[in-house]
Structures are given as C-alpha cells and as structure tokens.
Design a protein around this motif. Structure first.
Motif, PDB file in Angstrom:
ATOM      1  N   SER A 180       1.264  -1.365  -0.009  1.00 53.56           N
ATOM      2  CA  SER A 180      -0.102  -0.156   0.121  1.00 53.56           C
ATOM      3  C   SER A 180       0.764   1.175   0.460  1.00 53.56           C
ATOM      4  CB  SER A 180      -0.839  -0.219   1.117  1.00 53.56           C
ATOM      5  OG  SER A 180      -0.206  -0.525   1.954  1.00 53.56           O
ATOM      6  N   PHE A 181       0.466   2.238  -0.786  1.00 53.13           N
ATOM      7  CA  PHE A 181       1.160   3.771  -0.276  1.00 53.13           C
ATOM      8  C   PHE A 181      -0.394   4.368  -0.617  1.00 53.13           C
ATOM      9  CE2 PHE A 181       2.557   6.625  -3.699  1.00 53.13           C
ATOM     10  CZ  PHE A 181       3.759   7.370  -3.516  1.00 53.13           C
ATOM     11  N   ILE A 182      -0.011   5.918   0.157  1.00 48.48           N
ATOM     12  CA  ILE A 182      -0.803   7.148   0.281  1.00 48.48           C
ATOM     13  C   ILE A 182       0.326   7.935   0.324  1.00 48.48           C
ATOM     14  CG2 ILE A 182      -2.054   7.980   2.143  1.00 48.48           C
ATOM     15  CD1 ILE A 182      -3.270   5.033   2.802  1.00 48.48           C
ATOM     16  N   VAL A 183      -0.062   8.874  -0.132  1.00 48.87           N
ATOM     17  CA  VAL A 183       0.525  10.352   0.099  1.00 48.87           C
ATOM     18  C   VAL A 183      -0.954  12.044   0.664  1.00 48.87           C
ATOM     19  CG1 VAL A 183       1.752  12.403  -1.603  1.00 48.87           C
ATOM     20  CG2 VAL A 183       1.815  10.291  -2.177  1.00 48.87           C
ATOM     21  N   VAL A 184      -0.541  12.026   1.547  1.00 55.65           N
ATOM     22  CA  VAL A 184      -1.953  13.273   2.039  1.00 55.65           C
ATOM     23  C   VAL A 184      -0.858  14.565   2.396  1.00 55.65           C
ATOM     24  CG1 VAL A 184      -2.457  13.518   4.293  1.00 55.65           C
ATOM     25  CG2 VAL A 184      -2.273  11.455   3.719  1.00 55.65           C
ATOM     26  N   GLN A 188      -5.495  15.729   3.014  1.00 52.74           N
ATOM     27  CA  GLN A 188      -6.160  15.327   2.417  1.00 52.74           C
ATOM     28  C   GLN A 188      -5.454  14.010   1.275  1.00 52.74           C
ATOM     29  OE1 GLN A 188      -7.368  18.509  -0.719  1.00 52.74           O
ATOM     30  NE2 GLN A 188      -7.341  16.982  -1.964  1.00 52.74           N
ATOM     31  N   ILE A 189      -6.029  12.687   1.274  1.00 50.62           N
ATOM     32  CA  ILE A 189      -5.567  11.855   0.802  1.00 50.62           C
ATOM     33  C   ILE A 189      -4.990  12.466  -1.102  1.00 50.62           C
ATOM     34  CG2 ILE A 189      -5.949   9.753   0.234  1.00 50.62           C
ATOM     35  CD1 ILE A 189      -6.576   8.859   2.777  1.00 50.62           C
ATOM     36  N   LEU A 190      -4.314  12.596  -1.073  1.00 54.31           N
ATOM     37  CA  LEU A 190      -3.721  13.143  -2.353  1.00 54.31           C
ATOM     38  C   LEU A 190      -3.462  12.018  -3.742  1.00 54.31           C
ATOM     39  CD1 LEU A 190      -1.595  15.743  -2.533  1.00 54.31           C
ATOM     40  CD2 LEU A 190      -3.738  16.109  -2.402  1.00 54.31           C
ATOM     41  N   VAL A 440       6.578   5.768   7.067  1.00 54.62           N
ATOM     42  CA  VAL A 440       5.597   7.082   7.423  1.00 54.62           C
ATOM     43  C   VAL A 440       7.101   7.594   7.886  1.00 54.62           C
ATOM     44  CG1 VAL A 440       3.661   8.144   8.890  1.00 54.62           C
ATOM     45  CG2 VAL A 440       3.384   5.550   8.950  1.00 54.62           C
ATOM     46  N   VAL A 441       6.948   8.397   6.640  1.00 49.68           N
ATOM     47  CA  VAL A 441       7.281  10.111   6.312  1.00 49.68           C
ATOM     48  C   VAL A 441       6.715  10.873   6.604  1.00 49.68           C
ATOM     49  CG1 VAL A 441       9.019  10.921   5.153  1.00 49.68           C
ATOM     50  CG2 VAL A 441       9.094   8.517   4.294  1.00 49.68           C
ATOM     51  N   VAL A 442       7.767  12.005   7.289  1.00 55.34           N
ATOM     52  CA  VAL A 442       6.565  13.256   7.717  1.00 55.34           C
ATOM     53  C   VAL A 442       7.838  13.939   6.799  1.00 55.34           C
ATOM     54  CG1 VAL A 442       5.980  15.037   9.139  1.00 55.34           C
ATOM     55  CG2 VAL A 442       5.917  12.654   9.597  1.00 55.34           C
ATOM     56  N   LEU A 448       3.269  17.211   4.289  1.00 60.42           N
ATOM     57  CA  LEU A 448       3.239  16.227   3.487  1.00 60.42           C
ATOM     58  C   LEU A 448       3.163  14.643   4.572  1.00 60.42           C
ATOM     59  CD1 LEU A 448       2.378  15.360   0.373  1.00 60.42           C
ATOM     60  CD2 LEU A 448       5.324  15.460   0.374  1.00 60.42           C
ATOM     61  N   VAL A 449       3.108  13.843   4.182  1.00 58.39           N
ATOM     62  CA  VAL A 449       2.868  12.453   4.773  1.00 58.39           C
ATOM     63  C   VAL A 449       2.669  11.390   3.896  1.00 58.39           C
ATOM     64  CG1 VAL A 449       2.052  10.991   6.620  1.00 58.39           C
ATOM     65  CG2 VAL A 449       1.805  13.320   6.854  1.00 58.39           C
ATOM     66  N   ILE A 450       3.984  10.053   4.161  1.00 57.75           N
ATOM     67  CA  ILE A 450       4.131   9.730   2.871  1.00 57.75           C
ATOM     68  C   ILE A 450       4.154   8.172   3.617  1.00 57.75           C
ATOM     69  CG2 ILE A 450       4.603   8.454   0.739  1.00 57.75           C
ATOM     70  CD1 ILE A 450       6.675  11.580   0.881  1.00 57.75           C
TER      71      ILE A 450
END
Length: 483
Positions: A180-184, A188-190, A440-442, A448-450
C-alpha cells in the motif's frame, strides 16, 4: 535468495568475518534455539495474518511467511490452525518444542511459552474496552473512511505523482513487495493505492515502526511530568543482588539514552544473533520482554555509542508502564490517549504473555491508520483543536542522538532522520522505519505524509528517502511554500 533461512544466519555467525579474525566455532551451539524461535516466528505471523489481518492461509504463506523457510505449505503440514479458538500451533512434538500463538481481543496474537498448550489461552492478556463509537464507513476522512474526490491542489503534478506511485510498486526486485502507498498533504489524501488482495482495512505488522508509536505514548507522559527524559530509568536492574542497585552503573541510564538507542548496554540483537537470543525470545518464544530488557550488562558510558536494540525501546515502554501504575490502565492507555483520538480503529498493540506491550515491533495496523498517525506529527502534535503531543516532544524526536553526530545524524528519538549526506530530500523530513519496508515519512516543509507498507523479503533495501525524493517531484516548491 528468496528465503532467509535460519541456517543461513548461523553460517554468517560462524564465518571468519563474523568473529573478526578470532577462531571460529565449527558447531552452532544456538541451533536448537534458532529452530524454536523459527517456529515461534511462524506462529505469530501465521496467527496474526489469519486472525488479526483477516488474510487467507494462501496469502499468509505467500507473503507473511515468504522470508522464512516455513513449516508446511498452505495445503498443510506439521501445523494446526484452530479457527474456533483463533490459535495456531507450529511443528510436531519432538526435541524442538511446538510453538503456539493465540489471538486475544484488542491485542492481537500473543506467543505462548513452549510448555503451554491451547488449554492455557484463557490466561493470556485481553483488552476489553468497547470499540470506538460510530461507523467509519459513513464518516468523512480522517474520522472515518469516506475520502472526498477534491482533485489535486494547485502545484501538484498528477503525472509525476503517478510516476512516484509506479516507482514504489514496480520494483526492480520481486522481493520488494509493496502492499500500500498513501500520500497526504494538509490532511487530504492525494493518492492511495493497494496491491491485489489488499485494501484500506488490511492489517499487517508494523515491525519497528512500532517504536515511533511507543515514543509518542512515552512523550505524552513526559509532557505531563510523569516521566523525565533525563532522570535515571525508574526501575532496578537484573540480576537483583542485595545492595547491588546502589552501586550498579546502569542506574545512570536515562530515558533519553534508551530512546536515542545509546543505553550502552550489551547488544543482544546484533552480530547474527537476532533469531537466537535477546529480544527474539520475547517476540517469538514467550519470555518476559521486561526481564530480558533489564538483564544486560553495561559495556559503554551511556549516551556515547549508538546501537540499534529492541530492548532499549522496551526499557522506555516499561518506564511508561510504571508511570501509569495500574496494569489495566496501562493496557487501555494507548487506545484512550492516541488510537481512539486519531480514529485508528484498525490498530492492535500486542503484548507478551505477561501483559507488557512489545512496542518495539508487535503492532498490526492499516496504511490509513498510519497516515493518521503521521498527520499528528505533520500537524505539530495537534488533532482537531486538541493538543495531544507537545512541540517540545516533537523537537526531541527530530533531534539527532548525540551518539550519531560522527556518523551522519541519522537517528533521533525512535524516529529516523535524513542523513547528513542526503541532499536530495528536505532536511526537516523524518520517518518511522520497520523491517520488510514499513515507513511513515513526515515532511513538515511540504505539509506532507507518505506511507508505504511492504512485505519485502530476501533482498530488501527499499529506501524511504528515495521514495520521498520521487514523491516530491510532483510538488511545485513555489506552490507548496505559498500554502
């Protein structure tokens, strides 16, 4: 190499390089322990895969167990799955004990001692707090799971963002498995993407990303004055001999030393011994995590040498338990103060069989819950209108451990920092990191959160900083700075 066998670990241990020129042993005296621990690893991963992560037996063998040489296959073998009791037993009776793990409500799977059976499951810890109220399927993000399609903000390149996603999933090695991969950005989830068979509620193990969750909970108690970063750890050391605590040099180890991975204590999770001694017994064989953490001798002056040890984290977790006092309040503390506040409904913090959180590794959660966790830090400790974590604590976790000053300033307070030699990502970024690719990268400068979840095995090496570099190619720095 597709599978990391415990025999291979033994060969590394016994090689001339491993003993630094000293005479090597021709016999692995730890082989029986390794075999017992290997069964325990499979017990925990198989149990959690089935009953915490709600995955199929085929998925568990294909992915969770891919880095082992497991007992049996998805078609069967020398293991038992008791679906009524939500428990597994690995191995056949013999010289190496059968290892068992059982799911417990609110906690996830707990490893049992070699001499315990399924009849002892009722003695294991349980967390009985009711679920967080509300149905997340009918609630908007981040409280729930409805993500509105708001389009990408100005200054975000959709082609470059998709390219970063493809970079994350389409790896050069089949042994790097992105789930899984999420960019916020700004809450907001982009971008959100999952591998086949995985979705927004799939729970997998965080491994050492759990350490950053531990640090957060400990920080809450420091903020309240119930723990002190620079006071000696509030417990005695083992073995306990009459009058020994007053003269024990370990009495000078502080909470800061433990969280900076610079306690100075003897290393038990390094040099090829990760699955033979040390915290492996707590993770996979039913030994008390507290007693193991406190039963190490001092090698160096605290604060002077960085050494990544699971037990250093667990020293801080034990200090947290003592500060809270009541055992039931301790079990409820993470949900009450962190998980429920953020809406992390799908997160299980597991314990050993004595009821002590193994917050150096044993957490099961989803990518979205980790995105919520990252947002707490991106929002500088605020959640809605409530401060959950002080700015001072966030500054501590982002401050390089003094013992890393000559080797790149790469580690803070149970969070990883951008090393000095990386100039292709913002220096203010910081990250959790867990085995098999849990990140979890901040990035505060970009709001940005990745999140990347993986089940890497064999040839790992996925870099969270390379991923951050690829994601940032999608963001116009001018537009970001004007937000």
């Amino acid at each position: 190499m597709k599978r990391l066998t415990f025999a291979a670990i033994a060969l590394v241990l016994l090689s001339p390089a491993a003993v630094h020129g000293q005479r090597g042993e021709s016999y692995d005296y730890f082989a029986p322990q390794r075999e017992m621990i290997q069964r325990g690893v499979q017990a925990i991963l198989q149990c959690n895969g089935l009953f915490t992560g709600d995955r199929t037996l085929e998925q568990v063998f294909d992915q969770e167990l891919a880095y082992l040489d497991p007992v049996g296959t998805a078609e069967g073998g020398d293991y038992v799955v008791d679906r009524e009791r939500k428990a597994v037993a690995i191995g056949a009776p013999g010289a190496i004990p059968v290892m068992r793990a059982a799911f417990r409500d609110g906690i996830g799977c707990v490893i049992m001692a070699p001499d315990q059976t399924f009849d002892d499951i009722a003695e294991l810890p349980i967390q009985t707090a009711p679920p967080l109220a509300g149905d997340p399927s009918g609630m908007a993000w981040p409280d729930g799971d409805i993500v509105a399609d708001m389009g990408l903000p100005a200054g975000v390149d959709p082609v470059a963002l998709q390219a970063a996603s493809d970079w994350t999933f389409e790896r050069e090695s089949e042994e790097q498995v992105t789930l899984s991969f999420i960019v916020v950005q700004d809450g907001q989830i982009l971008h959100e993407r999952y591998a086949p068979g995985v979705n927004a509620v799939t729970k997998t193990r965080t491994w050492s990303t759990a350490k950053s969750i531990a640090s957060t909970l400990i920080g809450m108690l420091v903020d309240e004055g119930r723990l002190d970063l620079d006071a000696p750890l509030p417990f005695g050391w083992l073995p306990e001999n009459a009058g020994s605590q007053e003269t024990d040099p370990r009495r000078h180890i502080t909470l800061r030393h433990a969280l900076n991975m610079s306690s100075g204590l003897y290393p038990v999770d390094s040099w090829g011994m990760e699955y033979a001694t040390g915290s492996g017994f707590s993770y996979w064989a039913g030994v008390s995590s507290v007693e193991g953490a406190r039963n190490r001798s001092l090698m160096r002056e605290p604060g002077t040498f960085w050494d990544y040890e699971n037990y250093d984290t667990l020293l801080g977790v034990y200090a947290m338990k003592l500060a809270i006092g009541d055992p039931q309040a301790y079990l409820e503390f993470p949900r009450e103060r962190l998980l429920d506040k953020l809406g992390m409904r799908n997160t299980f913090l597991s314990t050993d069989r004595f009821g002590d959180f193994i917050l150096s590794s044993q957490v099961y959660t989803t990518a979205r819950d980790l995105a919520r966790f990252g947002m707490l830090y991106a929002q500088n400790g605020m959640w809605k209108d409530e401060r959950l974590l002080s700015e001072e604590w966030i500054e501590f976790v982002r401050t390089p451990a003094p013992a890393t000053s000559e080797s790149g300033n790469f580690y803070g307070g149970q969070w990883w920092l951008v090393p000095d030699d990386r100039t292709d990502v913002p220096s203010d970024a910081y990250s959790t990191a867990g085995n098999r690719g849990q990140y979890v990268v901040v990035v505060p400068s970009h709001d940005l959160v990745i999140v990347r979840r993986g089940l890497d095995y064999g040839r790992q090496g996925f870099s969270q900083w390379d991923m951050t570099r690829e994601v940032l190619k999608a963001f116009d720095p001018v537009a970001t700075n004007n937000r």
